[in-house]
Design a protein around this motif. Sequence first.
Motif, PDB file in Angstrom:
ATOM      1  N   ASP A  77       0.820  -1.215   0.000  1.00 43.47           N
ATOM      2  CA  ASP A  77       0.000   0.000   0.000  1.00 43.47           C
ATOM      3  C   ASP A  77       0.849   1.258   0.000  1.00 43.47           C
ATOM      4  O   ASP A  77       0.357   2.351   0.279  1.00 43.47           O
ATOM      5  CB  ASP A  77      -0.952   0.012   1.194  1.00 43.47           C
ATOM      6  CG  ASP A  77      -0.249   0.197   2.533  1.00 43.47           C
ATOM      7  OD1 ASP A  77       0.994   0.008   2.591  1.00 43.47           O
ATOM      8  OD2 ASP A  77      -0.920   0.531   3.534  1.00 43.47           O
ATOM      9  N   THR A 289       3.676   5.780   8.394  1.00 48.12           N
ATOM     10  CA  THR A 289       3.090   4.766   7.533  1.00 48.12           C
ATOM     11  C   THR A 289       2.632   5.430   6.227  1.00 48.12           C
ATOM     12  O   THR A 289       2.490   6.662   6.153  1.00 48.12           O
ATOM     13  CB  THR A 289       1.879   4.113   8.197  1.00 48.12           C
ATOM     14  OG1 THR A 289       0.837   5.100   8.319  1.00 48.12           O
ATOM     15  CG2 THR A 289       2.239   3.565   9.579  1.00 48.12           C
ATOM     16  N   ASP A 291      -0.346   5.517   5.021  1.00 52.64           N
ATOM     17  CA  ASP A 291      -1.596   6.249   5.249  1.00 52.64           C
ATOM     18  C   ASP A 291      -1.362   7.541   6.030  1.00 52.64           C
ATOM     19  O   ASP A 291      -2.054   8.544   5.807  1.00 52.64           O
ATOM     20  CB  ASP A 291      -2.605   5.359   5.972  1.00 52.64           C
ATOM     21  CG  ASP A 291      -3.269   4.360   5.022  1.00 52.64           C
ATOM     22  OD1 ASP A 291      -3.182   4.562   3.795  1.00 52.64           O
ATOM     23  OD2 ASP A 291      -3.864   3.384   5.504  1.00 52.64           O
ATOM     24  N   GLU A 292      -0.388   7.536   6.939  1.00 50.05           N
ATOM     25  CA  GLU A 292      -0.050   8.786   7.628  1.00 50.05           C
ATOM     26  C   GLU A 292       0.534   9.795   6.647  1.00 50.05           C
ATOM     27  O   GLU A 292       0.240  10.997   6.731  1.00 50.05           O
ATOM     28  CB  GLU A 292       0.931   8.505   8.757  1.00 50.05           C
ATOM     29  CG  GLU A 292       0.289   7.830   9.960  1.00 50.05           C
ATOM     30  CD  GLU A 292       1.293   7.430  11.020  1.00 50.05           C
ATOM     31  OE1 GLU A 292       0.940   7.473  12.215  1.00 50.05           O
ATOM     32  OE2 GLU A 292       2.439   7.061  10.668  1.00 50.05           O
ATOM     33  N   ARG A 294      -0.183   9.907   3.431  1.00 50.09           N
ATOM     34  CA  ARG A 294      -1.314  10.363   2.615  1.00 50.09           C
ATOM     35  C   ARG A 294      -2.086  11.478   3.320  1.00 50.09           C
ATOM     36  O   ARG A 294      -2.438  12.493   2.707  1.00 50.09           O
ATOM     37  CB  ARG A 294      -2.252   9.192   2.314  1.00 50.09           C
ATOM     38  CG  ARG A 294      -1.707   8.189   1.325  1.00 50.09           C
ATOM     39  CD  ARG A 294      -2.713   7.086   1.001  1.00 50.09           C
ATOM     40  NE  ARG A 294      -2.196   6.251  -0.074  1.00 50.09           N
ATOM     41  CZ  ARG A 294      -1.575   5.080   0.127  1.00 50.09           C
ATOM     42  NH1 ARG A 294      -1.425   4.605   1.371  1.00 50.09           N
ATOM     43  NH2 ARG A 294      -1.110   4.401  -0.900  1.00 50.09           N
ATOM     44  N   ALA A 295      -2.360  11.282   4.595  1.00 50.80           N
ATOM     45  CA  ALA A 295      -3.126  12.283   5.335  1.00 50.80           C
ATOM     46  C   ALA A 295      -2.362  13.589   5.450  1.00 50.80           C
ATOM     47  O   ALA A 295      -2.934  14.679   5.265  1.00 50.80           O
ATOM     48  CB  ALA A 295      -3.465  11.738   6.723  1.00 50.80           C
ATOM     49  N   GLY A 301      -5.366   9.136  -2.535  1.00 47.14           N
ATOM     50  CA  GLY A 301      -5.541   7.726  -2.231  1.00 47.14           C
ATOM     51  C   GLY A 301      -5.195   6.846  -3.406  1.00 47.14           C
ATOM     52  O   GLY A 301      -5.400   7.217  -4.578  1.00 47.14           O
TER      53      GLY A 301
END
Length: 307
Positions: A77, A289, A291-292, A294-295, A301
Amino acid sequence: MPDPVIVTAAITGAIHTPTMSDALPVTPEQIVDAAVGAAEAGAAIVHLHARNPENGAPDQSAEAFEPILGAIKTRSDVVINITTGGAPTMTVAERVRPAQHWQPELASLNMGSMNFGLFGMLGRFPDLKHQWEKDYLGNRDIIFRNTFQDISFVLDTLRDSGTRFEFECYDTAHLYNLAYFRDAGKVEGPLLIQTVFGLLGGIGAHPDDVAHMKRTADRLFGDDYVWSVLGAGRHQMSLAAISAAQGGNVRVGLEDSLWLEKGVMAPSSAAQVARAKEIIEGVGRRLATPDEARARLALKGGDQTAF
């Protein structure tokens, strides 16, 4: 506590050539394995170029990225960042084509023209296998063209894709160029600013150079940017330490350096990520990570790409 450190791994690039290191990935399969390995070691972002699998020359066709992108996405991911820098001998239309076609979460964007001197490597690697390597590295007449028109072309081409940018700044003027585009409403924060040190033609790699770029970025962008540091060659880990200690982020990988430490060539980008992780944790921080990342970077996404 400072935000977790976003580690980018630049997997193969267009500077180093195959003769220099057997670890440099060339084929799509090698690039995929190297990217996934770097992600497993802790990289939140992988920065990708493609190469001709026969001779290792840079290949900036959209088709060259096809067997790479989906395979990485299937196995990880990690955030995928496609270069629009390509190689300094390419036109901007050639360089933007893969990002235009595949619409990644991130794409790199060089923020100014510069002399580009790779010829110093010839003395360190005299027995190159391919004629293209000799011609490419020996060229003392390379201007890496990134005019205001070129930058506008990339921004306009990718405007509707939702792709955001890793803004590569090789000198102080490049920060001011980025501020111009921000003030003109062409880009908006949070800006991922990759300050690049130690390439011949750009700013040097002295800690004072790092401090100068950071002060300038702070003054121009305030809290609307995310600072990352790329140290070329032997400067990779020492500048990673400076950035990590000062609350910044880090880029490593075989695109930027073939070395793990003095006298020891890196066996992989993953090994460089692992070494960067030791440095980061040694100053009391942790790795972000995907996702961190991405935020923090306001990315669209991985399900919103064209691969």
